[in-house]
Scaffold this active site. Structure first.
Site, PDB file in Angstrom:
ATOM      1  N   SER A 280      46.260  49.821  40.209  1.00  0.00           N
ATOM      2  CA  SER A 280      45.402  49.429  39.388  1.00  0.00           C
ATOM      3  C   SER A 280      43.965  49.579  40.025  1.00  0.00           C
ATOM      4  CB  SER A 280      45.355  48.249  38.612  1.00  0.00           C
ATOM      5  OG  SER A 280      44.987  47.074  40.386  1.00  0.00           O
ATOM      6  N   ASP A 281      43.434  50.161  39.080  1.00  0.00           N
ATOM      7  CA  ASP A 281      41.598  49.761  39.753  1.00  0.00           C
ATOM      8  C   ASP A 281      41.684  48.493  39.779  1.00  0.00           C
ATOM      9  OD1 ASP A 281      39.293  50.714  39.974  1.00  0.00           O
ATOM     10  OD2 ASP A 281      38.392  51.807  38.852  1.00  0.00           O
ATOM     11  N   CYS A 282      40.459  48.654  40.839  1.00  0.00           N
ATOM     12  CA  CYS A 282      40.521  47.442  42.271  1.00  0.00           C
ATOM     13  C   CYS A 282      39.636  46.312  41.261  1.00  0.00           C
ATOM     14  CB  CYS A 282      40.147  48.064  43.288  1.00  0.00           C
ATOM     15  SG  CYS A 282      40.465  48.813  44.114  1.00  0.00           S
ATOM     16  N   ALA A 284      41.546  45.613  38.323  1.00  0.00           N
ATOM     17  CA  ALA A 284      41.688  44.886  37.148  1.00  0.00           C
ATOM     18  C   ALA A 284      42.901  45.186  36.285  1.00  0.00           C
ATOM     19  CB  ALA A 284      41.993  47.772  36.573  1.00  0.00           C
TER      20      ALA A 284
END
Ligand SMILES: *[C@@H]1O[C@H](CO)[C@@H](O)[C@H](O)[C@H]1NC(C)=O
Ligand SMILES: *[C@@H]1O[C@H](CO)[C@@H](O)[C@H](O)[C@H]1NC(C)=O
Ligand SMILES: *[C@@H]1O[C@H](CO)[C@@H](O)[C@H](O)[C@H]1NC(C)=O
Ligand SMILES: *[C@@H]1O[C@H](CO)[C@@H](O)[C@H](O)[C@H]1NC(C)=O
Ligand SMILES: *[C@@H]1O[C@H](CO)[C@@H](O)[C@H](O)[C@H]1NC(C)=O
Ligand SMILES: *[C@@H]1O[C@H](CO)[C@@H](O)[C@H](O)[C@H]1NC(C)=O
Ligand SMILES: *[C@@H]1O[C@H](CO)[C@@H](O)[C@H](O)[C@H]1NC(C)=O
Ligand SMILES: *[C@@H]1O[C@H](CO)[C@@H](O)[C@H](O)[C@H]1NC(C)=O
Ligand SMILES: *[C@@H]1O[C@H](CO)[C@@H](O)[C@H](O)[C@H]1NC(C)=O
Ligand SMILES: *[C@@H]1O[C@H](CO)[C@@H](O)[C@H](O)[C@H]1NC(C)=O
Length: 764
Positions: A280-282, A284
């Site tokens: 996941s993006d940080c 997200a």
């Protein structure tokens, strides 16, 4: 992934203060288990290791800052390292150790402008070599969250500079070259490092008119998804075999990307064959619930993310709530195991558990960092990305022998740029050469007076520096203005509102042009387009250069171009729109094709008049193109093409050949772009692209030298994407344009056919 950086930097010191950052497979507790047995397939090694962990231990491995499990002899591992254009500050990377700097290459947008994918590959090789040396010293991880392969959809996007440009074909080629160079190399048994294609998908907005990336719901038609937003990711996953992808903050059509099972499981894994993990993006995963309101409990959030296929959490959501999710039975333990098998499988493929003696990559040291070759390549890359947009009366190059006893004035806020040229996601460079220093160096020993005055800042209203700049310009024989943008105007979390040239810079230019003795040479540093109409049209400006953010040797690169030591050949990888473009289309509008409230996006669909078009770029020399008007086939039946339809990407129609000759007076590179343009067809459906890039090459030619270049045209380049995402092959005339000239027209005849169905999105 911005806000978390600072918190993590503090941690790094502790993470790497221990020398033991590799698992001990020789004598530690792990050595008895299959994880250390190289004869067993990597998936089985991973599964066995995971089976030995308790639930809490497993959960500790689901986040990017994974803890040690001393009981098993597993060291801690930080999954988050960055290397967008050289090793970069990030939780996993430290410059505080025996290696104190890494090569800083130009930004990706410059590599787009170079149109040289061999160069991209060579850079990626050096980055991965330096990454391994850092890793061996305990100063970096092995998993890097790079590259960014979204297209540069809108000129306002603050992170467009992280991409190689607006064209899906160019971005896909870049993704391929880069990922191959990062992951592949000297030892085919191992991944050199693990790359990560991000941000999946349609991530191209930071914060605009009150909506930020965490809340943005991108409404995208299947047509745009298939034609524009997916191809770079497909190329990265299917062809470059990237080890991971990152799901982004935004939603698409109401579903947050990290919760989107169709995108992650059906498209990325089943259709494109992702053999790796999804991170996941940080933050997200938490935004699925807290920003998108897609879920209402933490247990449900863990479940939708994990079931969608988000294996690793950058952030702490999985760490905090996975146990609860198990207890509430929104997930089962096998969901966790599946995720961990995918992540550990990559660590195994990186050789993390294997004996160092037998691994080439484990022998790399600080001697392999900041080498002569790396310095040279960074300079070459900076030079290759420089785009000459205007050059009246041969204002450039400057002949130093004609400037003896004369004065050159360097004016403007980027003339002494250093870190500014590193753009975003940068690390500690071994040195930074600004233009003033380089221009002085290239004129030493000659009696040329080089003077620098700042004049104004990048933006703001402070005109106090104007008078000194005007005074210097008045007395100078040559004036070079260095302007542009910086990260305070375009960056992560910051989209632009205006794409005009900053007022203060234009005001200064308008005062300078009144007093100068010869037309001003203008150099622009920026990661995106800005309206340069005034400079383009005024006869008081002799030349105009765009040079992106050119990295550690950017100043030397531009000095070499100014003095003719290097002949520029970069081409714009973006459309430069007029300033009014931002009023003509909302940044939220994801549609590529023109509509009532949208003049169309990128060279493929923009119906207005560009300030400078995609592909623009001049040279100091002149090239002539010729092709043999041979009797080769020009007419193809659609039914004969479909017979070869095993793989749409590679059904070759024919290869086009063109001879390029340097008929000017200076050696130099030429970038040759090949477009296809449909005409005279029976299609009664979607608006067709104005033209479409299907090939490009960059060659070097000495004076009078000729080289032949080839551009294979595949069926894929001719497919028409309908509104519903299906792809069709139509009869009609297809014009092939090479270097702006019509080279060939080919005909397809017979009944049209559907080449690819909706659900497939891609044939395989
Ligand atoms: C770098 O390392 C030195 C020596 O270990 C230490 O004193 C210093 O605080 C560290 N600096 C940072 C920024 O971590
Ligand atoms: C920005 O949002 C405001 C308030 O919602 C709206 O009135 C305005 O039209 C929007 N501006 C643009 C350029 O979309
Ligand atoms: C999400 O829910 C909260 C609380 O129910 C509400 O305040 C917020 O406006 C909602 N946000 C969206 C984007 O719907
Ligand atoms: C995880 O828990 C910690 C400690 O309670 C808290 O500070 C943090 O905000 C939580 N993070 C998330 C993403 O829920
Ligand atoms: C460039 O010069 C200006 C004016 O002297 C100065 O304020 C600025 O700090 C310099 N920038 C860099 C990066 O050295
Ligand atoms: C430049 O500064 C002015 C105010 O001084 C501000 O209104 C404008 O938005 C800024 N422009 C950019 C591109 O940041
Ligand atoms: C180019 O040269 C012509 C003729 O000498 C002159 O009229 C014109 O102003 C020059 N233009 C520039 C941009 O130098
Ligand atoms: C290019 O030039 C070579 C040598 O003159 C010739 O053999 C070849 O046919 C030419 N190719 C094209 C496409 O014209
Ligand atoms: C290039 O060709 C021209 C015309 O044939 C000739 O006059 C010139 O000397 C050649 N230049 C070089 C460097 O070969
Ligand atoms: C090729 O030759 C044909 C017949 O001589 C001519 O009509 C056509 O324009 C030529 N095409 C090109 C691209 O030169």
């Amino acid at each position: 992934m911005y806000a978390l950086v600072r918190i993590f930097l503090i941690k790094i010191v502790f993470v790497y203060s221990q020398s033991d950052h590799f698992p001990d497979c020789a004598s530690g507790p792990l050595s008895k288990f299959p994880i250390c047995d190289q004869t067993i397939p990597s998936r089985e090694r991973a599964a066995d290791l995971i089976s030995r962990m308790t639930i809490d231990e497993k959960i500790s491995q689901m986040i990017t800052t994974a803890s040690a499990i001393p009981r098993l002899g597993l060291p801690q591992y930080e999954w988050w390292s960055e290397a967008l254009h050289g090793l970069a500050f990030s939780p996993g990377v430290s410059f505080n150790g025996s290696i104190s700097a890494a090569t800083s290459f130009p930004m990706p947008i410059n590599f787009g402008a170079s149109f040289n994918m061999r160069l991209v590959h060579r850079m990626a090789n050096i980055i991965s070599t330096e990454a391994r040396a850092f890793n061996n010293e305990g100063q970096a991880g092995l998993t890097f969250f790079t590259p960014t392969v979204n297209i540069f959809r809108d000129p306002r996007w603050g992170r467009g500079q992280e991409t190689p440009g607006e064209d899906p074909f160019l971005v896909a080629e870049y993704a391929y070259a880069l990922v191959q160079g990062l992951q592949g190399g000297e030892d085919a048994r191992y991944l050199k490092i693990a790359a990560d294609c991000k941000a999946y998908n349609a991530y191209d907005l930071e914060n605009w008119n009150g909506t930020d990336r965490f809340h943005f719901n991108a409404i995208i038609s299947d047509q745009d998804l298939v034609e524009t937003y997916l191809p770079p990711f497909e190329k990265c996953i299917r062809d470059a075999r990237v080890a991971s992808i990152m799901c982004s903050y935004n939603s698409i059509n109401g579903i947050p990307n990290c919760a989107n099972q169709f995108e992650l499981e059906i498209l990325a894994r089943e259709s494109f064959h992702l053999d790796g993990f999804v991170v996941s993006d940080c933050g997200a995963i938490s935004t699925i619930m807290y920003a998108h309101n897609y879920t209402s409990t933490v247990e449900e959030t863990v479940a939708v993310a994990l079931h969608a296929g988000t294996d690793l959490n950058c952030g702490y959501f999985y760490y905090n709530y996975t146990k609860q999710a198990l207890e509430k039975q929104t997930i089962v333990e096998a969901d966790i195991d599946r995720a961990l098998e995918r992540t550990f499988n990559i660590l195994i493929r990186l050789g993390w558990f294997d004996p160092p003696e037998q691994q080439y990559y484990r022998q790399l040291t600080k001697d392999n960092v900041d080498t002569h070759e790396a310095r040279q390549l960074s300079l070459e890359s900076a030079q290759e990305g420089i785009v000459l947009l205007k050059n009246m009366n041969q204002s450039l190059p400057l002949d130093r022998n004609r400037l003896l006893n004369k004065r050159i004035a360097l004016i403007g806020p980027t003339a002494n740029a250093t870190e500014l040229m590193q753009g975003s996601y940068f690390g500690k460079a071994p040195f930074l050469i600004d233009p003033v220093t380089a221009i002085k160096a290239l004129t030493t020993g000659k009696s040329i007076d080089v003077q620098f005055v700042y004049g104004c800042k990048i933006n703001g209203s402070d005109e106090s520096g104007f008078s000194a700049a005007i005074e210097l310009a008045r007395t100078a024989d040559v004036v070079i203005f260095f302007g542009g943008l910086d990260q305070t105007i375009e960056s992560e979390t910051i989209d632009r509102v205006s794409i005009a040239m900053p007022d203060i810079q234009l005001a200064l230019l308008q005062q300078l042009e009144r007093v100068v003795q010869s037309p001003i040479r203008v150099v622009i540093m920026s990661g995106s387009g800005l309206d340069l109409t005034y400079v383009r049209d005024s006869p008081r400006f002799g030349s105009l250069i765009w040079m992106g953010y050119a990295g550690q040797s950017g100043g030397l690169a531009i000095a070499n171009v100014i003095f003719g030591e290097y002949n520029p050949a970069g081409r714009l990888p973006i459309t430069i729109y007029p300033a009014s473009y931002v009023d003509a289309v909302s940044m939220f509008d994801m549609q590529m094709r023109p509509s009532k409230n949208n003049p169309g996006r990128t060279y493929k669909f923009y119906t207005g008049e560009a300030v400078y078009e995609f592909g623009t770029g001049l040279s100091y020399t002149t090239f002539h193109y010729s092709w043999s008007n041979d009797t080769a086939q020009r007419s193809y039946s659609i039914s004969s093409l479909i017979e070869n339809k095993n793989d749409a990407h590679r059904v070759l129609i024919r290869s086009f050949r063109v001879n390029v000759t340097n008929i000017g007076t200076m050696p130099g590179d030429d970038v040759i772009l090949a477009f296809v343009k449909v005409s005279n067809t029976v299609i009664d459906g979607p608006i067709l692209p104005i033209k479409q890039l299907f090939g490009f090459d960059r060659i070097h030619l000495g004076i009078n030298e000729t080289k032949e270049v080839f551009f294979p045209l595949n069926v894929e380049h001719l497919l028409i994407v309908e509104q519903d995402g299906t792809k069709w092959l139509y009869p009609g005339t297809y014009n092939v344009l090479i270097g702006q000239q019509l080279v060939y027209a080919i005909e397809l005849y017979g009944p049209f056919i559907q080449w690819q169905s909706k659900r497939q999105f891609s044939s395989s």
